[in-house]
Design a protein around this motif. Structure first.
Motif, PDB file in Angstrom:
ATOM      1  N   THR A  22       0.831  -1.200   0.000  1.00 36.80           N
ATOM      2  CA  THR A  22       0.000   0.000   0.000  1.00 36.80           C
ATOM      3  C   THR A  22       0.865   1.249   0.000  1.00 36.80           C
ATOM      4  OG1 THR A  22      -1.712  -1.168   1.273  1.00 36.80           O
ATOM      5  CG2 THR A  22      -1.834   1.232   1.236  1.00 36.80           C
ATOM      6  N   VAL A  23       0.472   2.233  -0.818  1.00 36.10           N
ATOM      7  CA  VAL A  23       1.108   3.548  -0.814  1.00 36.10           C
ATOM      8  C   VAL A  23       0.140   4.539  -0.176  1.00 36.10           C
ATOM      9  CG1 VAL A  23       2.004   5.442  -2.204  1.00 36.10           C
ATOM     10  CG2 VAL A  23       2.486   3.091  -2.872  1.00 36.10           C
ATOM     11  N   PHE A  24       0.610   5.255   0.833  1.00 35.95           N
ATOM     12  CA  PHE A  24      -0.216   6.256   1.505  1.00 35.95           C
ATOM     13  C   PHE A  24       0.312   7.630   1.145  1.00 35.95           C
ATOM     14  CE2 PHE A  24      -0.893   8.728   5.603  1.00 35.95           C
ATOM     15  CZ  PHE A  24      -2.175   9.125   5.242  1.00 35.95           C
ATOM     16  N   LEU A  25      -0.480   8.415   0.416  1.00 34.79           N
ATOM     17  CA  LEU A  25      -0.110   9.757  -0.007  1.00 34.79           C
ATOM     18  C   LEU A  25      -0.819  10.759   0.893  1.00 34.79           C
ATOM     19  CD1 LEU A  25      -0.391   9.275  -3.888  1.00 34.79           C
ATOM     20  CD2 LEU A  25       1.699   9.304  -2.507  1.00 34.79           C
ATOM     21  N   ASP A  26      -0.118  11.240   1.901  1.00 32.51           N
ATOM     22  CA  ASP A  26      -0.702  12.200   2.831  1.00 32.51           C
ATOM     23  C   ASP A  26      -0.550  13.616   2.273  1.00 32.51           C
ATOM     24  OD1 ASP A  26      -1.971  13.111   5.057  1.00 32.51           O
ATOM     25  OD2 ASP A  26      -0.269  12.847   6.415  1.00 32.51           O
ATOM     26  N   GLU A  27      -1.520  14.479   2.600  1.00 33.25           N
ATOM     27  CA  GLU A  27      -1.539  15.866   2.115  1.00 33.25           C
ATOM     28  C   GLU A  27      -1.387  15.908   0.602  1.00 33.25           C
ATOM     29  OE1 GLU A  27       0.927  18.616   4.211  1.00 33.25           O
ATOM     30  OE2 GLU A  27       0.610  17.651   6.151  1.00 33.25           O
ATOM     31  N   ILE A  28      -2.184  15.125  -0.079  1.00 32.49           N
ATOM     32  CA  ILE A  28      -2.064  15.038  -1.540  1.00 32.49           C
ATOM     33  C   ILE A  28      -2.393  16.361  -2.215  1.00 32.49           C
ATOM     34  CG2 ILE A  28      -4.430  14.252  -1.955  1.00 32.49           C
ATOM     35  CD1 ILE A  28      -3.197  12.342  -4.089  1.00 32.49           C
TER      36      ILE A  28
END
Length: 460
Positions: free
Chosen positions: A244-250
């Motif tokens: 899983t890739v988590f992109l925070d503040e996209i």
């Protein structure tokens, strides 16, 4: 905490008259004394997790008080042991305190002195047992489930159900919530409950990576792709293959890079900088934002096509003010985590502390509450454990929700904490809250609480 009437005190002394006098004093104060003539008898009768304290004379035949103290310290270092010394025997008292005794009584001692030492020892014992129970629950649940949501409100129950359902499907997810609402925890919870939990979970804060290197960080590069690229580098997306890739503040991602991200989401492949061959990916993408991406797309600060590609499954996260009833439980949870990490004990919340927590507006949400709980454990003693001194802007007044609503929240929170502490045993809850059983049942119905929900279950 238990009421004194439910707490036992072990008294050990070879002098019969002293045992009788101490027992009478303790009984009149509401304790349940258990008297023994020898230390050996007391050790045989002492159960594990004994909820009270031990009061023992030092000078006794066979096993003396100092030997008993050392034995009990090996079995349970948190059990308060109060030793009785002879008149003027200061050196023995000092030795006892150095050996780990909770306190000492000098013969002859007054009943008030006995009760004061016992009361403080009992409070310390109850705190130790409560911390031990909470730490055990925390470790067991984290080992079984990984990151978890803490709370009993309807909104957090719905969120937990959505997380469980979303984790079982392979759709990309967009998390929407204010700063500090726990978007990173929810993303990790989805990953830990999915079939990808044994593969990497790669978190990227799009607002923290410099724009000049974010493309290389995400997609990687080939040797010689640019000045300083002396070797091939695997990017975050490629590293997360299978996971899983988590992109925070996209919302902070540069517009030019959003085009490439859209391509990755559509084709599930990535090209390293300086390369021509696409690398196939098996990833799930969870993005998080604190802003309205649709409004951002209308303003031209976020690509509209990327927004609609991410908006397959959107999960809104509630602000802390939307679930105020969970605040004391969350605070206790974070305090235990901080205490475990620092080797300290988390002090219990008083009624005034709970009111202070409920009255605050929590603009920083769960993150702000967690930081306060950590300060409370680490620095609270310096402020005499006054939350008002640690929480800037805290108010003892009711918030905009109105005084009546604040009182109801406070009442429900106290009842819920008592139910959890006594595992749903109504009689014990009535004793703690000094409330008739019928009144308690009326309030349970009023607040939508059920005692059965707390029986034989660890507090969430």
């Amino acid at each position: 905490m238990h009421e004194p009437s439910s707490l036992p005190v072990i008294v050990i002394d070879d002098e019969r008259h002293l045992r009788i006098t101490a027992a009478q004093t303790l009984e009149l104060a509401g304790y349940t004394p258990h008297c023994f003539e020898t230390a050996e008898q007391a050790l045989e009768a002492l159960p594990a997790d004994f909820p009270g304290v031990v009061v023992s004379d030092i000078r006794m035949p066979h096993m003396d008080g100092m030997t008993l103290l050392r034995t009990l310290q090996q079995q349970d270092p948190t059990l308060p042991v109060i030793l009785i010394t002879g008149h003027g025997d200061i050196s023995t008292a000092v030795e006892a305190m150095r050996a780990g005794a909770w306190d000492f009584l000098e013969k002859p001692f007054a009943g008030d002195r006995l009760l004061d030492v016992v009361r403080r020892g009992v409070e310390k014992r109850q705190l130790s047992l409560e911390n031990h129970r909470l730490k055990a629950e925390l470790e067991a649940q984290q080992a079984a489930l990984g990151p978890r949501l803490v709370g009993r409100t309807a909104v957090i129950s719905r969120l937990a159900a959505m997380i469980q359902r979303i984790s079982q499907v392979e759709a990309d997810v967009l998390l929407f919530g204010e700063t500090g609402t726990g978007k990173d925890l929810v993303a990790r919870a989805i990953h830990e409950r999915s079939q990808r939990r044994h593969a990497p979970f790669v978190a990227i804060n799009c607002g923290a990576v410099p724009e000049s290197i974010i493309e290389s960080e995400l997609f990687g590069h080939e040797k010689g792709a640019f000045t300083g690229a002396v070797a091939r580098r695997i990017g975050k997306f490629e590293h997360a293959d299978g996971g899983t890739v988590f992109l925070d503040e996209i919302e902070s991602m540069p517009l030019a890079l959003q085009v490439k991200l859209l391509r990755v989401l559509q084709e599930r492949a990535v090209e390293r900088l300086g390369g021509n061959q696409p690398v196939t990916l098996n990833i799930r993408v969870i993005a998080a934002t604190k802003t309205d991406l649709k409004a951002a797309a209308e303003r031209g600060t976020f690509r509209e096509d990327l927004y609609y590609r991410l908006d397959v499954v959107t999960l809104p996260l509630p602000a802390l003010r939307e679930r105020r009833e969970d605040i004391p439980l969350l605070f206790q949870h974070f305090a235990v985590v901080a205490a475990t990490r620092s080797g300290l004990e988390a002090p219990p919340l008083t009624s005034h502390d709970t009111a202070t927590l409920l009255a605050h507006d929590w603009p920083g949400n769960v993150r702000e509450l967690r930081n306060l709980a950590e300060r409370y454990v680490l620095l609270g003693a310096a402020f005499d454990y006054r939350l008002g001194a640690l929480l800037e802007g805290a108010s003892d007044d009711a918030t905009d929700a109105g005084l009546a609503h604040q009182v109801e929240l406070f009442e429900k929170s106290l009842i819920s904490q008592a139910l959890a502490r006594h595992q749903g045993h109504v009689i014990a809850v009535c004793q703690q809250l000094v409330m008739p059983r019928k009144t308690l049942y009326d309030k349970l119905k009023k607040h939508g609480l059920k005692a059965d929900d707390y029986r034989h279950k660890p507090a969430p």
